[in-house]
Design a protein around this motif. Structure first.
Motif, PDB file in Angstrom:
ATOM      1  N   ARG A 192       5.321  22.822   3.846  1.00  0.00           N
ATOM      2  CA  ARG A 192       3.435  22.714   3.285  1.00  0.00           C
ATOM      3  C   ARG A 192       2.979  22.267   4.076  1.00  0.00           C
ATOM      4  O   ARG A 192       3.464  22.028   4.710  1.00  0.00           O
ATOM      5  CB  ARG A 192       3.497  21.816   1.372  1.00  0.00           C
ATOM      6  CG  ARG A 192       2.585  21.956   1.215  1.00  0.00           C
ATOM      7  CD  ARG A 192       2.984  20.821  -0.301  1.00  0.00           C
ATOM      8  NE  ARG A 192       3.016  20.080   0.384  1.00  0.00           N
ATOM      9  CZ  ARG A 192       3.429  18.560  -0.788  1.00  0.00           C
ATOM     10  NH1 ARG A 192       3.509  18.886  -1.881  1.00  0.00           N
ATOM     11  NH2 ARG A 192       3.462  17.289  -0.400  1.00  0.00           N
ATOM     12  N   CYS A 193       1.638  22.853   3.872  1.00  0.00           N
ATOM     13  CA  CYS A 193       0.884  22.437   5.017  1.00  0.00           C
ATOM     14  C   CYS A 193      -0.246  21.497   4.525  1.00  0.00           C
ATOM     15  O   CYS A 193      -1.372  22.289   3.759  1.00  0.00           O
ATOM     16  CB  CYS A 193       0.033  23.254   5.943  1.00  0.00           C
ATOM     17  SG  CYS A 193      -1.213  22.930   6.976  1.00  0.00           S
ATOM     18  N   GLY A 194       0.085  20.625   4.196  1.00  0.00           N
ATOM     19  CA  GLY A 194      -0.909  19.681   3.092  1.00  0.00           C
ATOM     20  C   GLY A 194      -0.371  18.345   3.040  1.00  0.00           C
ATOM     21  O   GLY A 194       1.344  18.178   2.758  1.00  0.00           O
ATOM     22  N   THR A 198      -4.744  29.506  10.687  1.00  0.00           N
ATOM     23  CA  THR A 198      -4.839  28.986   9.766  1.00  0.00           C
ATOM     24  C   THR A 198      -3.708  29.953   8.362  1.00  0.00           C
ATOM     25  O   THR A 198      -4.251  30.414   8.069  1.00  0.00           O
ATOM     26  CB  THR A 198      -6.576  29.431   8.923  1.00  0.00           C
ATOM     27  OG1 THR A 198      -7.248  28.721  10.506  1.00  0.00           O
ATOM     28  CG2 THR A 198      -6.665  28.601   7.274  1.00  0.00           C
ATOM     29  N   CYS A 199      -3.290  28.296   7.974  1.00  0.00           N
ATOM     30  CA  CYS A 199      -2.232  29.222   7.158  1.00  0.00           C
ATOM     31  C   CYS A 199      -2.084  29.620   5.794  1.00  0.00           C
ATOM     32  O   CYS A 199      -1.665  30.498   4.460  1.00  0.00           O
ATOM     33  CB  CYS A 199      -0.628  28.800   7.575  1.00  0.00           C
ATOM     34  SG  CYS A 199      -0.770  27.085   6.499  1.00  0.00           S
ATOM     35  N   GLY A 200      -3.418  28.687   5.195  1.00  0.00           N
ATOM     36  CA  GLY A 200      -4.218  28.516   3.796  1.00  0.00           C
ATOM     37  C   GLY A 200      -3.566  27.910   2.473  1.00  0.00           C
ATOM     38  O   GLY A 200      -3.510  27.084   1.649  1.00  0.00           O
ATOM     39  N   GLY A 201      -2.350  26.890   3.260  1.00  0.00           N
ATOM     40  CA  GLY A 201      -1.493  25.916   2.210  1.00  0.00           C
ATOM     41  C   GLY A 201       0.069  25.561   2.712  1.00  0.00           C
ATOM     42  O   GLY A 201       0.720  24.555   2.588  1.00  0.00           O
ATOM     43  N   SER A 202       0.569  27.188   2.802  1.00  0.00           N
ATOM     44  CA  SER A 202       1.644  26.792   2.880  1.00  0.00           C
ATOM     45  C   SER A 202       1.813  28.017   4.243  1.00  0.00           C
ATOM     46  O   SER A 202       1.658  29.534   4.562  1.00  0.00           O
ATOM     47  CB  SER A 202       2.199  27.129   1.368  1.00  0.00           C
ATOM     48  OG  SER A 202       2.825  26.325   0.409  1.00  0.00           O
ATOM     49  N   TYR A 235      -3.707  20.354   4.917  1.00  0.00           N
ATOM     50  CA  TYR A 235      -4.579  20.383   5.992  1.00  0.00           C
ATOM     51  C   TYR A 235      -5.346  21.221   7.164  1.00  0.00           C
ATOM     52  O   TYR A 235      -6.105  20.852   7.651  1.00  0.00           O
ATOM     53  CB  TYR A 235      -2.944  20.227   7.541  1.00  0.00           C
ATOM     54  CG  TYR A 235      -2.291  19.585   6.474  1.00  0.00           C
ATOM     55  CD1 TYR A 235      -3.162  17.922   6.570  1.00  0.00           C
ATOM     56  CD2 TYR A 235      -0.829  19.328   6.488  1.00  0.00           C
ATOM     57  CE1 TYR A 235      -2.748  16.976   5.470  1.00  0.00           C
ATOM     58  CE2 TYR A 235      -0.315  17.607   6.965  1.00  0.00           C
ATOM     59  CZ  TYR A 235      -1.142  16.710   5.850  1.00  0.00           C
ATOM     60  OH  TYR A 235       0.346  15.741   6.215  1.00  0.00           O
ATOM     61  N   CYS A 236      -5.152  22.683   6.731  1.00  0.00           N
ATOM     62  CA  CYS A 236      -6.449  23.582   7.029  1.00  0.00           C
ATOM     63  C   CYS A 236      -7.393  23.808   6.762  1.00  0.00           C
ATOM     64  O   CYS A 236      -7.714  24.482   6.736  1.00  0.00           O
ATOM     65  CB  CYS A 236      -5.087  24.647   7.604  1.00  0.00           C
ATOM     66  SG  CYS A 236      -4.548  25.259   6.695  1.00  0.00           S
ATOM     67  N   GLU A 237      -7.565  22.844   5.391  1.00  0.00           N
ATOM     68  CA  GLU A 237      -8.814  23.386   4.636  1.00  0.00           C
ATOM     69  C   GLU A 237      -9.928  23.259   5.172  1.00  0.00           C
ATOM     70  O   GLU A 237     -11.508  24.217   5.218  1.00  0.00           O
ATOM     71  CB  GLU A 237      -9.185  22.441   3.246  1.00  0.00           C
ATOM     72  CG  GLU A 237      -8.788  21.200   3.226  1.00  0.00           C
ATOM     73  CD  GLU A 237      -9.273  20.611   1.550  1.00  0.00           C
ATOM     74  OE1 GLU A 237      -9.205  21.470   0.927  1.00  0.00           O
ATOM     75  OE2 GLU A 237     -10.219  19.398   1.949  1.00  0.00           O
ATOM     76  N   TYR A 296      -5.051  24.589  12.931  1.00  0.00           N
ATOM     77  CA  TYR A 296      -6.249  23.676  11.803  1.00  0.00           C
ATOM     78  C   TYR A 296      -5.398  23.010  11.286  1.00  0.00           C
ATOM     79  O   TYR A 296      -5.914  22.008  11.583  1.00  0.00           O
ATOM     80  CB  TYR A 296      -7.155  24.816  11.437  1.00  0.00           C
ATOM     81  CG  TYR A 296      -7.398  25.483  12.325  1.00  0.00           C
ATOM     82  CD1 TYR A 296      -8.882  24.741  12.265  1.00  0.00           C
ATOM     83  CD2 TYR A 296      -8.067  26.783  12.966  1.00  0.00           C
ATOM     84  CE1 TYR A 296     -10.274  25.586  13.089  1.00  0.00           C
ATOM     85  CE2 TYR A 296      -8.948  27.543  13.434  1.00  0.00           C
ATOM     86  CZ  TYR A 296      -9.930  27.108  13.631  1.00  0.00           C
ATOM     87  OH  TYR A 296     -10.657  27.373  14.112  1.00  0.00           O
ATOM     88  N   GLY A 297      -4.386  23.166  10.844  1.00  0.00           N
ATOM     89  CA  GLY A 297      -3.352  22.126  10.117  1.00  0.00           C
ATOM     90  C   GLY A 297      -3.107  20.773  10.891  1.00  0.00           C
ATOM     91  O   GLY A 297      -3.016  19.590  10.791  1.00  0.00           O
ATOM     92  N   ALA A 298      -2.875  21.073  12.064  1.00  0.00           N
ATOM     93  CA  ALA A 298      -2.239  20.563  12.714  1.00  0.00           C
ATOM     94  C   ALA A 298      -3.673  19.593  14.616  1.00  0.00           C
ATOM     95  O   ALA A 298      -3.386  18.061  14.104  1.00  0.00           O
ATOM     96  CB  ALA A 298      -2.300  21.065  14.522  1.00  0.00           C
TER      97      ALA A 298
HETATM   98 ZN    ZN Z   1      -2.408  25.929   7.921  1.00  0.00          ZN
END
Ligand code: ZN
Length: 415
Positions: free
Chosen positions: A271-273, A245-249, A279-281, A386-388
């Motif tokens: 960016r993950c979102g 889980t990257c947390g957003g980036s 995306y991983c929230e 989790y973003g995936a």
């Molecule tokens: Zn992420």
């Protein structure tokens, strides 16, 4: 803008000089021998070091049906059914069941795939028992499972991923896991850098693999659906890191993980979102709080100076995605602050399972304790698992998920 920020950080940290040195003129083992697309035409065999049986004296072995024991020059013995330890014995020879041999590598090859069991875990492929003296020179043996890459991935997918998640996310992760493993096989980095006798570990030092134990119909489906598919950048396979889980980036891998990682655009963070939501929230690790007692921190950070009193901990440098990169600790009675890497210096030494990441939103402290509120779990380099999962829910394909987390890289089918 992101690239410039990263470059500024690099310059600040003086790492530009360091990485130039590492890439161009450092003698000794290299981490990233280029692996070109042309080197890959069929699934190779991968040698997986069994982490529990690296440089040991003995290991429990079970073979169910017919088997052959091979040495360097051919078959030493054939048999049917064996339950015996493999041991180091007799002037450093290797003993397998009733057979003792001075060969440095012994291969145990079952006639039927899956008839091999080591330490209670069943494996496809064959077992290599290798003489592997420990650092002090004492004779030991190391066990490794040799299997074709696609078969290995079926075990990895079942162990590393949450199989209830969307199929496109699982396919994306299997592409990343395949690329990572192929890079390790071809670049031989564990052998050249760490002095091991195999390609990957079977635990989170590489990718978790428990033989047939975690294989399932869905794991097999996911691997078969992506057979031969790899992440390619500039005609090359690269080490496709991933984390929970990257947390957003995500962050630049060559900064967070050091010279193990290439400094190339696919690994430099993204960016993950969608700009509003990460995306991983939905991950249970997305937000966490941990309370650390300062006396415990002293034990881990200053083991030689147990009298140290920590007065204040502050973040002194952050990466572009927000993860702390360097922290400074003020200790009582000293005017000089102790600086250390937030990940390697602090998180890993304290406990990377307790301090789940270095993406800290808030840090509160008093005389006794430090309370950190943070986001994410893991090093935040490469694909965010989790973003995936979320991207798959939103309708993105495996290729789109891969190409989001490894910017500028493309998915290609090589066999
Ligand atoms: Zn992420």
């Amino acid at each position: 803008v992101r690239r410039e920020t990263v470059l500024q950080l690099l310059t600040l940290a003086g790492i530009v000089v360091g990485s130039f040195f590492l890439h161009s003129c450092m003698a000794g083992p290299r981490y990233h021998e280029p692996v070109t697309v042309g080197e890959v035409a069929a699934p190779p065999r991968i040698l997986v070091g069994l982490g529990k049986f690296v440089r040991v004296d003995a290991a429990p072995l079970l073979v169910r049906g017919d088997y052959a024991i091979h040495g360097d020059k051919g078959v030493i013995e054939r048999g049917r059914g064996m339950s015996a330890p493999v041991e180091l014995r007799w002037q450093d020879g290797v003993r397998v069941g009733a057979i003792a041999t001075s060969e440095p590598i012994v291969r145990i090859v079952p006639a039927a795939d899956g008839d091999l069991e080591v330490g209670g875990i069943r494996y496809r492929g064959e077992l290599h028992v290798m003489r592997d003296d420990d650092k002090g020179g004492a004779p030991k043996i190391t066990l490794a499972n040799q299997i074709d890459l696609e078969g290995y991935l079926k075990g990895v997918v079942g162990s590393e991923m949450s199989l209830s998640q969307g199929i496109e996310a699982l396919k994306a992760q299997s592409i990343a896991a395949r690329t990572y493993a192929m890079f390790e096989v071809k670049s031989r980095t564990l052998r050249t850098v760490k002095g091991e006798k195999f390609d990957v570990y079977d635990d989170d030092r590489s990718q978790v693999y428990l033989g047939i134990k975690n294989e399932s119909a869905r794991a097999i489906e996911v691997v078969d659906a992506t057979r031969g598919m790899f992440m390619i950048y500039n005609g090359r396979i690269f080490k496709t890191f991933f984390s929970s889980t990257c947390g957003g980036s995500t962050e630049p891998a060559h900064i967070v993980l050091g010279r193990e990682a290439d400094d190339i655009p696919p690994l430099n963070g993204t960016r993950c979102g969608d700009g509003v939501h990460a995306y991983c929230e939905g991950s249970k690790h997305f937000r966490w709080t941990v309370t650390l007692m300062k006396v415990d921190l002293v034990k881990k950070l200053f083991p030689d100076k147990p009298q140290t009193a920590i007065e204040r901990i502050e973040i002194t440098r952050k990466l572009a995605g927000g993860h702390a990169w360097e922290i400074a600790i003020t200790v009582a009675g000293s005017s000089k602050k102790v600086t250390m890497g937030a990940n390697d210096g602090f998180r890993r030494r304290v406990d990377p399972r307790v301090i789940k990441s270095t993406l800290w939103e808030d840090l509160q402290e008093d005389a006794e304790k430090v309370v950190i509120t943070g986001r994410g779990w893991g090093h935040a380099c490469g694909l965010c698992q989790y973003g995936a999962y979320r991207m798959a829910e939103l309708g993105f394909s495996a290729v789109q998920i891969c190409e989001n987390y490894y910017p500028q890289a493309k998915v290609q089918k090589l066999y």
